[in-house]
Design an enzyme around this catalytic site. Structure first.
Site, PDB file in Angstrom:
ATOM      1  N   TYR A   1       0.773  -1.296   0.106  1.00  0.00           N
ATOM      2  CA  TYR A   1      -0.116  -0.073  -0.206  1.00  0.00           C
ATOM      3  C   TYR A   1       0.834   1.214   0.215  1.00  0.00           C
ATOM      4  O   TYR A   1       0.326   2.478  -0.102  1.00  0.00           O
ATOM      5  CB  TYR A   1      -0.991  -0.008   1.263  1.00  0.00           C
ATOM      6  CG  TYR A   1      -1.772  -1.189   1.235  1.00  0.00           C
ATOM      7  CD1 TYR A   1      -2.217  -1.958   0.272  1.00  0.00           C
ATOM      8  CD2 TYR A   1      -2.690  -1.200   2.575  1.00  0.00           C
ATOM      9  CE1 TYR A   1      -3.164  -3.048   0.433  1.00  0.00           C
ATOM     10  CE2 TYR A   1      -3.456  -2.316   2.674  1.00  0.00           C
ATOM     11  CZ  TYR A   1      -3.699  -3.057   1.474  1.00  0.00           C
ATOM     12  OH  TYR A   1      -4.806  -4.204   1.762  1.00  0.00           O
TER      13      TYR A   1
ATOM     14  N   ASN B   1     -19.370   3.628   9.164  1.00  0.00           N
ATOM     15  CA  ASN B   1     -19.066   2.380   9.209  1.00  0.00           C
ATOM     16  C   ASN B   1     -18.978   1.758  10.578  1.00  0.00           C
ATOM     17  O   ASN B   1     -19.492   0.688  10.592  1.00  0.00           O
ATOM     18  CB  ASN B   1     -17.724   2.045   8.709  1.00  0.00           C
ATOM     19  CG  ASN B   1     -17.638   2.121   7.160  1.00  0.00           C
ATOM     20  OD1 ASN B   1     -18.576   2.178   6.336  1.00  0.00           O
ATOM     21  ND2 ASN B   1     -16.573   2.471   6.382  1.00  0.00           N
TER      22      ASN B   1
ATOM     23  N   ILE C   1     -12.865  -5.198   7.530  1.00  0.00           N
ATOM     24  CA  ILE C   1     -11.753  -3.864   7.531  1.00  0.00           C
ATOM     25  C   ILE C   1     -12.190  -2.936   6.474  1.00  0.00           C
ATOM     26  O   ILE C   1     -11.367  -2.976   5.400  1.00  0.00           O
ATOM     27  CB  ILE C   1     -10.580  -4.339   7.231  1.00  0.00           C
ATOM     28  CG1 ILE C   1     -10.225  -5.527   6.306  1.00  0.00           C
ATOM     29  CG2 ILE C   1      -9.845  -4.889   8.663  1.00  0.00           C
ATOM     30  CD1 ILE C   1      -8.847  -5.633   5.999  1.00  0.00           C
TER      31      ILE C   1
ATOM     32  N   LYS D   1     -12.457   0.158   3.968  1.00  0.00           N
ATOM     33  CA  LYS D   1     -11.617   1.391   4.015  1.00  0.00           C
ATOM     34  C   LYS D   1     -12.531   2.594   3.775  1.00  0.00           C
ATOM     35  O   LYS D   1     -13.499   2.512   3.483  1.00  0.00           O
ATOM     36  CB  LYS D   1     -11.193   1.108   2.449  1.00  0.00           C
ATOM     37  CG  LYS D   1      -9.948   2.392   2.202  1.00  0.00           C
ATOM     38  CD  LYS D   1      -9.969   2.685   0.654  1.00  0.00           C
ATOM     39  CE  LYS D   1      -9.487   3.986   0.466  1.00  0.00           C
ATOM     40  NZ  LYS D   1      -9.471   4.263  -1.093  1.00  0.00           N
TER      41      LYS D   1
END
Length: 265
Positions: free
Chosen positions: A41, A231, A219, A221
């Site tokens: 990443y 979220n 998880i 983003k």
């Protein structure tokens, strides 16, 4: 040892230094305690800075990163993981994954190196990502350490029943990436209907569905404070057994992360 939290912050493609740092800090201040990154990443430094900036102790954060596909030879595992720790500005990570079992991956070389890192304390747990059932079997047989987590694409349009059954049977976590199908769940009628029923968004319903499953974590983003907080609100969405079954029955299937060299091709 940091406690594992089933809802974490994903940081894929969050490579803007300020945006990444702020997202991590915002998430931790909002209540998240699980942060996921990867060598691939190119943002481990920013993730580390975000953790340092938050008013949360490092030992209260469950931090995960992943080995790049070029860093899976035995020596490269040690060298690149040390570089990850330096970038993250930490003495250890709570979880180190093999990101993809391709390119330089060799079970007999890669996995013993992970065992050594765990013995040395550089990593607390060993994880795998994007493994097929066959490769998962091989890895479990090769490792001395237990597999703590297996990270795969998982959402209502790719439900991963076989890998979920295996996770429950072997008692490891199945960690869902792309848990809202890169926004596509907003167009799934069942999720829209359940969102209206529970005064929630389809994204929250998708996350709540995942979190209703035994041994499953997610998880998502997010970069903006609005989406990070939204979220996290999935933790307050309580789906009934009938709601979960309604999503389970979705027949449409779509894998979003796919390429010719992927292990399942």
């Amino acid at each position: 040892m940091s406690e594992f939290h089933r809802l974490g912050l994903g940081t894929y493609r969050n490579t803007d230094p300020d945006a990444c740092r702020t997202a991590v800090e915002t998430a931790l201040e909002a209540g998240y305690r699980h942060v996921d990154t990867a060598q691939m990443y190119d943002n481990e430094s920013y993730v580390g800075e975000g953790i340092a900036a938050a008013d949360v102790a490092r030992e209260d954060v469950f931090l995960a990163t992943k080995l790049d596909t070029d860093n899976l030879a035995r020596d490269a595992v040690h060298e690149s993981s040390a570089a990850s720790l330096e970038r993250l500005d930490t003495d250890y990570v709570d979880l180190l994954y093999v990101h993809w079992p391709i390119d330089s991956y060799d079970a007999a070389e890669t996995l013993p190196a992970l065992d050594t890192l765990r013995t040395e304390g550089a990593i607390r747990n060993v994880g795998l990502s994007n493994f097929t059932p066959e490769l998962l079997d091989e890895a479990i047989e090769t490792l001395d350490a237990p597999v703590f987590a297996h990270q795969v694409e998982m959402h209502p349009l790719l439900q991963q029943e076989a890998l979920h059954e295996r996770a429950v049977a072997d008692d490891h976590w199945l960690v869902a990436y792309c848990p809202v199908a890169r926004g596509q769940v907003a167009d799934v009628p069942e999720l829209v209907e359940l969102g209206e029923k529970h005064d929630a968004t389809p994204y929250q319903v998708s996350l709540a569905w995942l979190l209703s499953k035994e041994n499953v974590a997610a998880i998502p983003k997010a970069t903006s404070k609005q989406h990070i907080v939204e979220n996290y609100g999935a933790l307050d969405v309580e789906l009934s057994e009938a709601d979960v079954a309604k999503i389970d029955r979705i027949e449409r299937e779509e894998r979003l992360v796919d390429f010719p060299a992927a292990p399942w091709n």
